[in-house]
Design an enzyme around this catalytic site. Sequence first.
Site, PDB file in Angstrom:
ATOM      1  CG  HIS A 293      -3.593 -20.599   7.317  1.00  0.00           C
ATOM      2  ND1 HIS A 293      -3.158 -21.842   7.585  1.00  0.00           N
ATOM      3  CD2 HIS A 293      -4.420 -20.486   5.971  1.00  0.00           C
ATOM      4  CE1 HIS A 293      -3.267 -22.597   6.354  1.00  0.00           C
ATOM      5  NE2 HIS A 293      -3.435 -21.367   5.257  1.00  0.00           N
TER       6      HIS A 293
ATOM      7  CD  GLU B 266       8.744  -1.081   6.384  1.00  0.00           C
ATOM      8  OE1 GLU B 266       7.773  -0.752   5.671  1.00  0.00           O
ATOM      9  OE2 GLU B 266       9.032  -1.614   6.634  1.00  0.00           O
TER      10      GLU B 266
ATOM     11  CB  ALA C 210      -1.219  -0.462   1.126  1.00  0.00           C
TER      12      ALA C 210
ATOM     13  N   GLY D 177      -3.098 -14.259  -5.526  1.00  0.00           N
ATOM     14  CA  GLY D 177      -2.872 -13.327  -6.488  1.00  0.00           C
ATOM     15  C   GLY D 177      -3.991 -11.871  -6.060  1.00  0.00           C
TER      16      GLY D 177
ATOM     17  CG  HIS E 138      -2.960 -15.688   7.511  1.00  0.00           C
ATOM     18  ND1 HIS E 138      -1.835 -15.925   6.834  1.00  0.00           N
ATOM     19  CD2 HIS E 138      -4.000 -15.449   6.434  1.00  0.00           C
ATOM     20  CE1 HIS E 138      -1.537 -16.079   5.823  1.00  0.00           C
ATOM     21  NE2 HIS E 138      -2.668 -16.103   5.067  1.00  0.00           N
TER      22      HIS E 138
ATOM     23  N   GLY F 125      -7.499 -12.954  -1.808  1.00  0.00           N
ATOM     24  CA  GLY F 125      -7.246 -12.649  -3.272  1.00  0.00           C
ATOM     25  C   GLY F 125      -7.468 -10.470  -2.923  1.00  0.00           C
TER      26      GLY F 125
ATOM     27  CD  GLU G 212      -7.054 -22.612   2.645  1.00  0.00           C
ATOM     28  OE1 GLU G 212      -7.451 -22.037   3.792  1.00  0.00           O
ATOM     29  OE2 GLU G 212      -7.358 -22.518   2.357  1.00  0.00           O
TER      30      GLU G 212
ATOM     31  NE  ARG H 236      -7.855 -19.463   4.892  1.00  0.00           N
ATOM     32  CZ  ARG H 236      -6.700 -18.982   4.263  1.00  0.00           C
ATOM     33  NH1 ARG H 236      -7.047 -17.749   4.910  1.00  0.00           N
ATOM     34  NH2 ARG H 236      -5.958 -19.170   3.375  1.00  0.00           N
TER      35      ARG H 236
ATOM     36  NE  ARG I 254      -7.512 -11.105   4.378  1.00  0.00           N
ATOM     37  CZ  ARG I 254      -6.425 -11.701   3.172  1.00  0.00           C
ATOM     38  NH1 ARG I 254      -6.632 -12.421   2.513  1.00  0.00           N
ATOM     39  NH2 ARG I 254      -6.100 -13.722   4.032  1.00  0.00           N
TER      40      ARG I 254
END
Length: 529
Positions: free
Chosen positions: A321, A113, A94, A128, A461, A504, A334, A358, A501
Amino acid sequence: MKRNKTWIVLLMLALSAVLVIAGCGNASTSKTANTESAAEQTETAAGTDKDAQASTDTDKEETEATSGASEISYTPLDQLQDQYDIIVIGGGGAGMTAALEAKAAGMNPVIFEKMPTAGGNTLKSSSGMNASETKFQKEQGIEDSNDKFYEETLKGGHDTNDKEMLRYFVDNSAGAIDWLDAHGITLDNLTITGGMSEKRTHRPTDGSAVGQYLVAGLVKNVQEQEIPLFVNANVKEITQENDTVSGVKVTFNGTDDKNISAKAVIVATGGFGANKEMIKEVRPDLDGYVTTNQEGSTGDGIKMIEALGGTTVDMDQIQVHPTVQQENSYLIGEAVRGEGAILVNADGQRFVNEMDTRDNVTAAITKLDGRAAYLIFDSGVKSRAKAVEQYEKMGFVKTGDSIEALADEMNLPAEQLQTTLGAWNEAVKNKKDADFNRETGMDNDLSAGPYYAIKIGPGIHYTMGGVKINTDTEVVTKDGKAIPGLFAAGEVTGGLHGQNRIGGNSVAEIVIFGREAGVKASEFAKANQ
Ligand code: ADP
């Protein structure tokens, strides 16, 4: 860094490729890494419902990077200025996207950073970037619509998503794919993730993990555009003058404190999945869980924004997860289950539909002694799920020529494990899992020795909650008022994903809202010259 050395290896690999190509615009501080090949370890896909789970064998490709020494460079501290048009806090997906848009708008942005390298959790994402009505979908004959993307994401989020944010998100998704393409980051290989009905998960051409490719591409652009990117630059506070944001307090290399001023600040500090205290506060039930997050994901941006009166949403919505190797906090994808692996408890018995969502699989493992279970699979699964090779290299995989030998190796009761596998192979043959109603990841039985096992447990996660922004990426207070000069984008924000969520959608979020933050912060800076 921390327990997961692979993380730095991945980063070095991704960035080294970039910097060789980019020629290191601002460079002079450098690091060298001698690395073994490393595979992507983290997936972003969220299983949401049963039929969606059927896609898990295809939606998470794992990649191998090549080994070699690499030279990584960031802007040296002696080039630091007292003032910039826009300060971007956080050098993940972002942040870098926002900085590029700010530069394109004629601004002079800087990125701070706090870690020694850029990339954040973005670098770890693999499945993705979701987008609808894209040119690549059209070229490949995939009929999709923004409305469908909207509805399916809303359903996946159990109707708890911020609807305005979601609308903006889907409507600007195709534009984000085009923008990336125009920056040499081409995501034209399409797949599908849990909860989606169309192939709208855009990946690099070779189907490899998106994170390394995206970060490499963004760093290349940042360098070409000569946007200063300082690492080991830990922003501690966002400053204000007359209720308008005026800059930041930042500590370089742990000791060197500076006040840097700017006309606008973009917070892109990522989530808080690595901050045990914050997690415990909002979710006491997750106390003691390992995390797949990089160690910089400590929620700093959330705290800095709250100090200025910004509000938060969905803070207790944390994606856990179910299959994480506990000693190294390493995510076991997975795809291993999607390709046929089963889960057994310490008694060698199955205890859950391994392909359930999950949250449900996690809940079942959490009930077991020591929150531990064992992924059991055969050489067929190993050959189909490419990532297993990497797990082997990391030392996570135990093996045995027979089920009995594997059971001995794992300290599991051999007779029971044999019975469990026998029953499972029958279920696969009859396409009916009477015990747990599993319906997917059942194309092949587990009969081709040698046999393998990985001990796993759940791990934190992704943090779906965060600071509240509007569709202009302005940070807002409890009563919805924008804090002048303060913008945020990415995992630091909350609301878009609601309670769940979709795989992707996080990569899409950082590009779509990262761009918007760059544009809107630039407009603000120009209007307040
Ligand atoms: P996103 O996906 O939202 O871009 P990432 O996790 O990829 O989130 O990137 C966020 C980046 O912000 C990480 O590299 C993290 O180390 C960095 N960061 C977090 N807190 C600070 C801080 N206080 N100062 C500077 N950088 C920070």
